[in-house]
Design a protein around this motif. Structure first.
Motif, PDB file in Angstrom:
ATOM      1  N   CYS A 130       0.834  -1.209   0.000  1.00 64.02           N
ATOM      2  CA  CYS A 130       0.000   0.000   0.000  1.00 64.02           C
ATOM      3  C   CYS A 130       0.864   1.252   0.000  1.00 64.02           C
ATOM      4  O   CYS A 130       0.576   2.216  -0.724  1.00 64.02           O
ATOM      5  N   LEU A 131       1.923   1.255   0.777  1.00 66.44           N
ATOM      6  CA  LEU A 131       2.811   2.414   0.853  1.00 66.44           C
ATOM      7  C   LEU A 131       3.564   2.627  -0.463  1.00 66.44           C
ATOM      8  O   LEU A 131       3.638   3.738  -0.975  1.00 66.44           O
ATOM      9  N   ALA A 132       4.096   1.548  -1.027  1.00 70.91           N
ATOM     10  CA  ALA A 132       4.910   1.649  -2.247  1.00 70.91           C
ATOM     11  C   ALA A 132       4.074   2.000  -3.463  1.00 70.91           C
ATOM     12  O   ALA A 132       4.447   2.846  -4.265  1.00 70.91           O
ATOM     13  N   LEU A 133       2.932   1.340  -3.619  1.00 72.63           N
ATOM     14  CA  LEU A 133       2.137   1.526  -4.825  1.00 72.63           C
ATOM     15  C   LEU A 133       1.165   2.685  -4.724  1.00 72.63           C
ATOM     16  O   LEU A 133       0.626   3.128  -5.738  1.00 72.63           O
ATOM     17  N   GLY A 134       0.945   3.199  -3.521  1.00 70.58           N
ATOM     18  CA  GLY A 134       0.014   4.308  -3.342  1.00 70.58           C
ATOM     19  C   GLY A 134       0.375   5.531  -4.154  1.00 70.58           C
ATOM     20  O   GLY A 134      -0.499   6.190  -4.717  1.00 70.58           O
ATOM     21  N   GLY A 135       1.634   5.874  -4.244  1.00 70.10           N
ATOM     22  CA  GLY A 135       2.058   7.032  -5.008  1.00 70.10           C
ATOM     23  C   GLY A 135       2.378   6.735  -6.458  1.00 70.10           C
ATOM     24  O   GLY A 135       2.537   7.647  -7.260  1.00 70.10           O
ATOM     25  N   LEU A 136       2.475   5.452  -6.825  1.00 71.75           N
ATOM     26  CA  LEU A 136       2.874   5.093  -8.177  1.00 71.75           C
ATOM     27  C   LEU A 136       1.701   4.741  -9.087  1.00 71.75           C
ATOM     28  O   LEU A 136       1.780   4.923 -10.294  1.00 71.75           O
ATOM     29  N   ILE A 137       0.616   4.247  -8.500  1.00 72.02           N
ATOM     30  CA  ILE A 137      -0.525   3.818  -9.293  1.00 72.02           C
ATOM     31  C   ILE A 137      -1.757   4.596  -8.829  1.00 72.02           C
ATOM     32  O   ILE A 137      -2.037   4.659  -7.632  1.00 72.02           O
ATOM     33  N   GLU A 138      -2.487   5.168  -9.788  1.00 70.48           N
ATOM     34  CA  GLU A 138      -3.707   5.889  -9.456  1.00 70.48           C
ATOM     35  C   GLU A 138      -4.848   4.893  -9.335  1.00 70.48           C
ATOM     36  O   GLU A 138      -4.872   3.862 -10.006  1.00 70.48           O
TER      37      GLU A 138
END
Length: 141
Positions: A130-138
């Motif tokens: 959640c932390l890693a992909l939260g800013g990378l995937i909308e």
């Protein structure tokens, strides 16, 4: 606003006259500048090649030949030339970006010991995802 030419008996530099005329034509264009390049990847700038860096205006000259002096310094990113740069490096997973722009999830070595708990491990992986992909995937992609 007055129309017509400006009358002045004082001599002016040709560069200031040309500069004044060009401001009307295109005010965000600098013509006839002195440019110094500080490149890291090449000795001389190659035609057609794009360089990433910082362009800085140093000082103004009151001479005809050169109105401004600019310095371009090429900056090399820490991941330049590195394959699949790390976008996230956590305790349980790493996220890397491939050359085509796709993301790859990599699990780190699973250390099973006396105090290992499957629930804590799964929760840790979930939180890092959640932390890693939260800013990378909308949302909704």
């Amino acid at each position: 606003m007055k129309a017509g030419s400006r009358k002045s008996n004082e001599p002016r530099l040709v560069g200031s006259i040309v500069s004044e005329m060009l401001q009307v034509w295109n005010n965000n264009t600098h013509l006839a500048v002195d440019l110094k390049t500080q490149l890291r990847s090449d000795h001389y700038a190659k035609p057609g090649k794009s360089y990433t860096g910082v362009l800085r205006r140093e000082t103004e000259y009151e001479e005809f030949r050169c109105d401004d002096r600019f310095v371009f310094t090429e900056t090399v990113s820490p991941t330049a030339g590195k394959r699949n740069p790390h976008l996230f490096d956590g305790r349980f997973i790493t996220v890397t970006r491939r050359d085509d722009g796709s993301l790859r999830l990599n699990f780190k070595e699973l250390k099973v010991g006396a105090d290992f708990s499957l629930e804590r491990y799964a929760l840790g992986v979930y939180n890092e995802l959640c932390l890693a992909l939260g800013g990378l995937i909308e949302e909704g992609e």
